[in-house]
Every structure is written in structure tokens, then in C-alpha cells.
Design an enzyme around this catalytic site. Structure first.
Site, PDB file in Angstrom:
ATOM      1  N   ARG A  26     -10.593 -18.873 -20.489  1.00 57.20           N
ATOM      2  CA  ARG A  26     -10.065 -19.802 -19.475  1.00 57.20           C
ATOM      3  C   ARG A  26      -9.720 -21.143 -20.124  1.00 57.20           C
ATOM      4  NH1 ARG A  26     -10.002 -15.834 -18.270  1.00 57.20           N
ATOM      5  NH2 ARG A  26     -11.021 -14.633 -16.648  1.00 57.20           N
ATOM      6  N   SER A  28     -12.372 -18.388  -8.149  1.00 56.03           N
ATOM      7  CA  SER A  28     -13.614 -18.830  -8.804  1.00 56.03           C
ATOM      8  C   SER A  28     -13.565 -20.337  -9.007  1.00 56.03           C
ATOM      9  CB  SER A  28     -13.772 -18.172 -10.179  1.00 56.03           C
ATOM     10  OG  SER A  28     -13.794 -16.783 -10.019  1.00 56.03           O
ATOM     11  N   GLU A  75     -13.696 -24.461 -13.046  1.00 60.53           N
ATOM     12  CA  GLU A  75     -12.493 -23.738 -13.491  1.00 60.53           C
ATOM     13  C   GLU A  75     -11.281 -24.343 -12.764  1.00 60.53           C
ATOM     14  OE1 GLU A  75     -12.615 -19.369 -13.785  1.00 60.53           O
ATOM     15  OE2 GLU A  75     -10.673 -19.352 -12.784  1.00 60.53           O
TER      16      GLU A  75
HETATM   17  C1  FAD Z   1      -7.983 -15.835  -4.331  1.00 62.19           C
HETATM   18  C2  FAD Z   1      -7.801 -16.289  -5.751  1.00 62.19           C
HETATM   19  C3  FAD Z   1      -8.139 -15.441  -6.798  1.00 62.19           C
HETATM   20  C4  FAD Z   1      -7.964 -15.839  -8.119  1.00 62.19           C
HETATM   21  N1  FAD Z   1      -8.310 -14.982  -9.135  1.00 62.19           N
HETATM   22  C5  FAD Z   1      -8.161 -15.349 -10.415  1.00 62.19           C
HETATM   23  C6  FAD Z   1      -8.504 -14.446 -11.479  1.00 62.19           C
HETATM   24  O1  FAD Z   1      -8.935 -13.324 -11.261  1.00 62.19           O
HETATM   25  N2  FAD Z   1      -8.358 -14.882 -12.750  1.00 62.19           N
HETATM   26  C7  FAD Z   1      -7.851 -16.130 -13.052  1.00 62.19           C
HETATM   27  O2  FAD Z   1      -7.729 -16.442 -14.233  1.00 62.19           O
HETATM   28  N3  FAD Z   1      -7.527 -16.997 -12.064  1.00 62.19           N
HETATM   29  C8  FAD Z   1      -7.651 -16.639 -10.760  1.00 62.19           C
HETATM   30  N4  FAD Z   1      -7.321 -17.516  -9.763  1.00 62.19           N
HETATM   31  C9  FAD Z   1      -6.844 -18.867 -10.107  1.00 62.19           C
HETATM   32  C10 FAD Z   1      -5.292 -18.988 -10.132  1.00 62.19           C
HETATM   33  O3  FAD Z   1      -4.694 -17.953  -9.422  1.00 62.19           O
HETATM   34  C11 FAD Z   1      -4.757 -18.988 -11.552  1.00 62.19           C
HETATM   35  O4  FAD Z   1      -5.347 -20.021 -12.308  1.00 62.19           O
HETATM   36  C12 FAD Z   1      -3.220 -19.184 -11.583  1.00 62.19           C
HETATM   37  O5  FAD Z   1      -2.721 -18.991 -12.875  1.00 62.19           O
HETATM   38  C13 FAD Z   1      -2.794 -20.543 -11.075  1.00 62.19           C
HETATM   39  O6  FAD Z   1      -1.399 -20.520 -10.954  1.00 62.19           O
HETATM   40  P1  FAD Z   1      -0.647 -21.589 -10.107  1.00 62.19           P
HETATM   41  O7  FAD Z   1       0.827 -21.422 -10.358  1.00 62.19           O
HETATM   42  O8  FAD Z   1      -1.082 -21.512  -8.706  1.00 62.19           O
HETATM   43  O9  FAD Z   1      -1.152 -22.929 -10.798  1.00 62.19           O
HETATM   44  P2  FAD Z   1      -1.475 -24.334 -10.122  1.00 62.19           P
HETATM   45  O10 FAD Z   1      -2.713 -24.218  -9.309  1.00 62.19           O
HETATM   46  O11 FAD Z   1      -0.263 -24.869  -9.458  1.00 62.19           O
HETATM   47  O12 FAD Z   1      -1.787 -25.206 -11.412  1.00 62.19           O
HETATM   48  C14 FAD Z   1      -2.971 -24.960 -12.169  1.00 62.19           C
HETATM   49  C15 FAD Z   1      -2.982 -25.898 -13.390  1.00 62.19           C
HETATM   50  O13 FAD Z   1      -1.915 -25.573 -14.263  1.00 62.19           O
HETATM   51  C16 FAD Z   1      -1.024 -26.678 -14.404  1.00 62.19           C
HETATM   52  N5  FAD Z   1       0.334 -26.115 -14.407  1.00 62.19           N
HETATM   53  C17 FAD Z   1       0.870 -25.262 -13.503  1.00 62.19           C
HETATM   54  N6  FAD Z   1       2.109 -24.924 -13.867  1.00 62.19           N
HETATM   55  C18 FAD Z   1       2.379 -25.584 -15.017  1.00 62.19           C
HETATM   56  C19 FAD Z   1       3.513 -25.668 -15.875  1.00 62.19           C
HETATM   57  N7  FAD Z   1       4.648 -25.006 -15.621  1.00 62.19           N
HETATM   58  N8  FAD Z   1       3.428 -26.456 -16.994  1.00 62.19           N
HETATM   59  C20 FAD Z   1       2.295 -27.147 -17.263  1.00 62.19           C
HETATM   60  N9  FAD Z   1       1.190 -27.128 -16.480  1.00 62.19           N
HETATM   61  C21 FAD Z   1       1.237 -26.347 -15.364  1.00 62.19           C
HETATM   62  C22 FAD Z   1      -1.274 -27.568 -13.209  1.00 62.19           C
HETATM   63  O14 FAD Z   1      -0.938 -28.923 -13.461  1.00 62.19           O
HETATM   64  C23 FAD Z   1      -2.767 -27.370 -13.019  1.00 62.19           C
HETATM   65  O15 FAD Z   1      -3.468 -28.167 -13.941  1.00 62.19           O
HETATM   66  C24 FAD Z   1      -7.461 -17.132  -8.413  1.00 62.19           C
HETATM   67  C25 FAD Z   1      -7.105 -17.996  -7.355  1.00 62.19           C
HETATM   68  C26 FAD Z   1      -7.264 -17.572  -6.033  1.00 62.19           C
HETATM   69  C27 FAD Z   1      -6.849 -18.491  -4.932  1.00 62.19           C
END
Ligand code: FAD
Length: 342
Positions: A166, A239, A336
Site C-alpha cells: 500500500r 479499509s 490507509e
Molecule cells: C468499499 C471499498 C473497498 C475497497 N477495497 C480496496 C481493496 O481491496 N484494496 C485496495 O487497495 N483499496 C481498496 N479500496 C480503496 C480504494 O478503492 C483504492 O485506494 C482506489 O485505488 C482509490 O481510487 P480513487 O480513484 O477513488 O482514488 P481517490 O480516492 O480519488 O484518491 C486516492 C489518493 O490518490 C491520489 N490520486 C488519485 N488519482 C490520482 C492521479 N491521477 N494522480 C495523482 N494522485 C492521484 C489522491 O490525491 C489521493 O491521495 C476500497 C475502497 C472502498 C470504498
């Protein structure tokens, strides 16, 4: 590219919490990204990138800077090595789950274990998303990003990204890189990985010891549906904390007190312990709700929020969990979920 003011951010996150952005824009191309960053420089304000908002906690005061929602689309599937491997390059704003679905439909191995993770492609390298014994870094070949320290686009190799559990370069050089596309290397004749306990049990129950690629994807979807809250109804970011990685000595000490504590050996000899288990069996907080915020009844590692919850409630509640773990085990746990502070 339109820049809005005082845009409410709660609607852009899966927690559905948080105040407004001073400035907000959606970017659809690398030119837009460059323009947005120049705008923030002129105004001397910080930047926050948002993908699907599924790993973010926005404070009640909002974000006092420019929020850039990454909506860069596009996918390219390039066959290589006589069609044995395929390099897929996807825009940072592409939906992660759709990319996994399409890769499995095309019969390509490599992403199937990461089915049903919310969010966008651009965030996949940020925390090196993982589940069921797989991290996305295994499939990533390169990451394209705007390096805001040089104001030029760069192609970072997998090694450049310094992936860990992570973890990645992007977490340590916060705000420096804006990811615009990611290239993954997938395989035509790969092998599915069903070593992870839940998956193994699933296929043992079904009497299927050599599941096909699409069976593994479906199994992951089914298992996740049973274990995770429906984020379209609950506010959550999955998480909330990372599983702690501790020394072998510390693990032995805890095992003496809690013989059933699950632990997984890391390549460096340390042990990753199940924080969900500690929160459930040691802190006894699974399903605990205080006000509008609590832990999910089936998995204590997941913090859930009712409609109307505030970021302050989430922070106060998560602090209670951190203190409980520290008091009972001596382990300092880490979030996380990212907090957007400005
Ligand atoms: C129900 C649920 C289950 C989940 N299960 C998992 C799992 O099994 N495993 C796991 O690893 N995660 C899990 N997650 C967490 C999440 O889905 C992941 O971390 C996902 O990759 C976040 O993507 P996002 O586009 O929503 O990012 P965001 O929440 O929009 O951003 C997350 C971070 O990344 C940065 N960021 C986003 N896009 C960019 C970009 N293009 N350039 C630079 N920085 C950027 C943001 O500034 C922020 O710091 C879960 C979340 C939920 C709600």
C-alpha cells in the site's frame, strides 16, 4: 476547461463527507492538467487530485486550494511477443473495475484478483492497490505523470515507482506527480492465483481445483459482496487502516498473548498481522457505532459512516481505534485512507 468555485466535495467521495473546494476543475487531457497546475501556481494554492474519491477523507472545512478531478479517458491494447503478452495503456480517469472486466473478457491474466475495487486507473499505483494476495504493482509496467517539480510529463518505470505494501513513490513525494495514464502488462496464457485462503476455500467448496480466469474474477466479486459494505449505500472508503507489519519478535510476543492472531511473513522477515482480527478480537469494536460513525459489522477494519456524518466524527472515531490498538498491543497503526488537508 471550466474552473468552479466553492464546489461541494462530498459528492465526489465514497465517504460522502467534506466541505467545498475553493476551486475545482475536471481535466480530460494532459493539456488540461498543465493548465490546471499553472492556474494553481498563479493563485499560489495547493492542489488535490481526485479520481473516484474512494480512498479519501475530505475535512468538514473543505479544501482551501484547487481540486483537480481526473477524467482522462482512453484505452489501448497492444499485443506483444506474438500475442503472448498485451500492454494495456489506460487513461487515469478510466474506471478501474471496467478495465479489469474488459481484461478478463479478452482472456488476459493479471488483474482478475483486483476485481470490484472502486476507483479510477490513475489511483491504482498511488497506494499500490491490492487484494486476495495480489498487488497491482505486479502488473504495472509504467506510469505516465506530470512531474510538477519540472512541469514536464515523465514515464516512470515500475522500479521508479518504488512500490511497497500500500505504498509507492507517489505517497512519499506527495503532490509532485499527477498520473495521466498507466500501462499494465497482461498475459494470454497466464496462471490464476488462488493461494489466498478465501479463494482457496471458495473453490474447494465448489470442488473446482483448476478454475478458469473468469471463475476467479467471479469468485472475488462474490466474496467481496459478502464481506464488504455496499459503498453505494454506506459512506466508506474501505479499509481505514493498513495492516501493520511488525518484527518477528514482536509477533512472537503477541502470539503468546493471542495465539490465534493471524500473521503473514513478508519477504524481509517481518510479519504482516491482521488488523481486522485485532480490532475484532482484542479491541472488540467490530460493529461498534458511535453517533454516525462505526466499524462495519462484518469487518472491523472498515469504517462506515451514516448519511450526515462529519469528518470530525470519523477522525474522532478513528483516533479511538488507534489508541485502543496501541494500548492493547503496543502497535502504532497507520491510516490507509488519505486525508485531504489544506
Ligand atoms: C468499499 C471499498 C473497498 C475497497 N477495497 C480496496 C481493496 O481491496 N484494496 C485496495 O487497495 N483499496 C481498496 N479500496 C480503496 C480504494 O478503492 C483504492 O485506494 C482506489 O485505488 C482509490 O481510487 P480513487 O480513484 O477513488 O482514488 P481517490 O480516492 O480519488 O484518491 C486516492 C489518493 O490518490 C491520489 N490520486 C488519485 N488519482 C490520482 C492521479 N491521477 N494522480 C495523482 N494522485 C492521484 C489522491 O490525491 C489521493 O491521495 C476500497 C475502497 C472502498 C470504498
Amino acid at each position: 476547461m471550466k474552473i468552479k468555485e466553492q464546489e461541494s466535495l462530498a459528492q465526489y467521495t465514497t465517504f460522502r463527507i467534506g466541505g467545498p473546494a475553493k476551486f475545482f476543475c475536471a481535466v480530460k487531457s494532459e493539456d488540461d492538467v498543465m493548465e490546471a497546475v499553472k492556474f494553481s501556481r498563479e493563485k499560489k494554492i495547493p492542489i488535490l487530485i481526485i479520481g473516484g474519491g474512494s480512498n479519501l477523507l475530505i475535512l468538514d472545512s473543505g479544501f482551501n486550494g484547487l481540486v483537480i478531478k481526473n477524467e482522462i479517458e482512453g484505452k489501448r491494447w497492444d499485443e506483444e511477443n506474438d500475442g503472448q503478452t498485451v500492454a494495456v495503456t489506460a487513461g487515469a480517469g478510466e474506471d478501474w473495475e471496467k478495465l479489469v472486466e474488459e481484461s478478463v473478457e479478452r482472456g488476459l491474466y493479471g488483474l482478475e484478483g483486483l476485481s470490484s475495487i472502486p476507483g479510477k486507473v490513475g489511483a491504482s499505483p498511488i497506494q499500490n492497490i491490492g487484494a486476495y494476495g495480489m498487488d497491482v504493482s505486479r502488473a504495472i509496467r509504467s506510469v505516465r505523470a506530470l512531474d510538477t517539480s519540472k512541469m514536464e510529463f515523465v514515464d516512470l518505470s515500475k522500479d521508479d515507482c518504488k512500490f511497497g505494501y500500500r505504498d509507492s513513490l507517489f505517497k512519499h513525494e506527495k503532490g509532485r506527480y499527477i498520473v495521466t495514464a498507466v500501462t499494465y502488462e497482461l498475459y494470454k496464457n497466464g496462471k490464476v492465483n488462488i493461494e489466498y485462503k478465501d479463494l482457496k476455500d471458495h473453490f474447494t467448496k465448489k470442488g473446482n481445483d483448476s478454475p478458469a480466469l473468469k471463475d476467479v474474477r467471479q469468485a472475488v466479486i462474490d466474496i467481496r459482496k459478502k464481506k464488504l459494505p455496499d459503498w453505494t449505500t454506506w459512506g466508506t472508503a474501505g479499509s481505514f487502516f493498513k495492516n501493520p507489519v511488525i518484527s518477528a519478535d514482536k509477533f512472537r510476543e503477541l502470539k503468546d498473548r493471542y495465539p490465534e492472531l493471524p500473521g503473514f511473513a513478508e519477504p524481509d522477515g517481518r510479519i504482516k498481522v491482521s488488523l481486522g482480527w485485532i480490532l475484532d478480537k482484542v479491541c472488540d469494536v467490530r460493529g461498534l457505532i458511535i453517533g454516525n460513525v462505526g466499524t462495519y459489522e462484518k469487518q472491523a477494519l472498515i469504517v462506515v459512516a451514516k448519511p450526515g456524518a462529519t469528518a470530525k466524527e470519523v477522525i474522532d472515531f478513528s483516533n479511538k481505534l488507534m489508541h485502543c490498538v496501541k494500548d492493547k498491543t503496543g502497535i502504532q497503526i497507520e491510516c490507509e485512507v488519505e486525508w485531504a488537508v489544506a
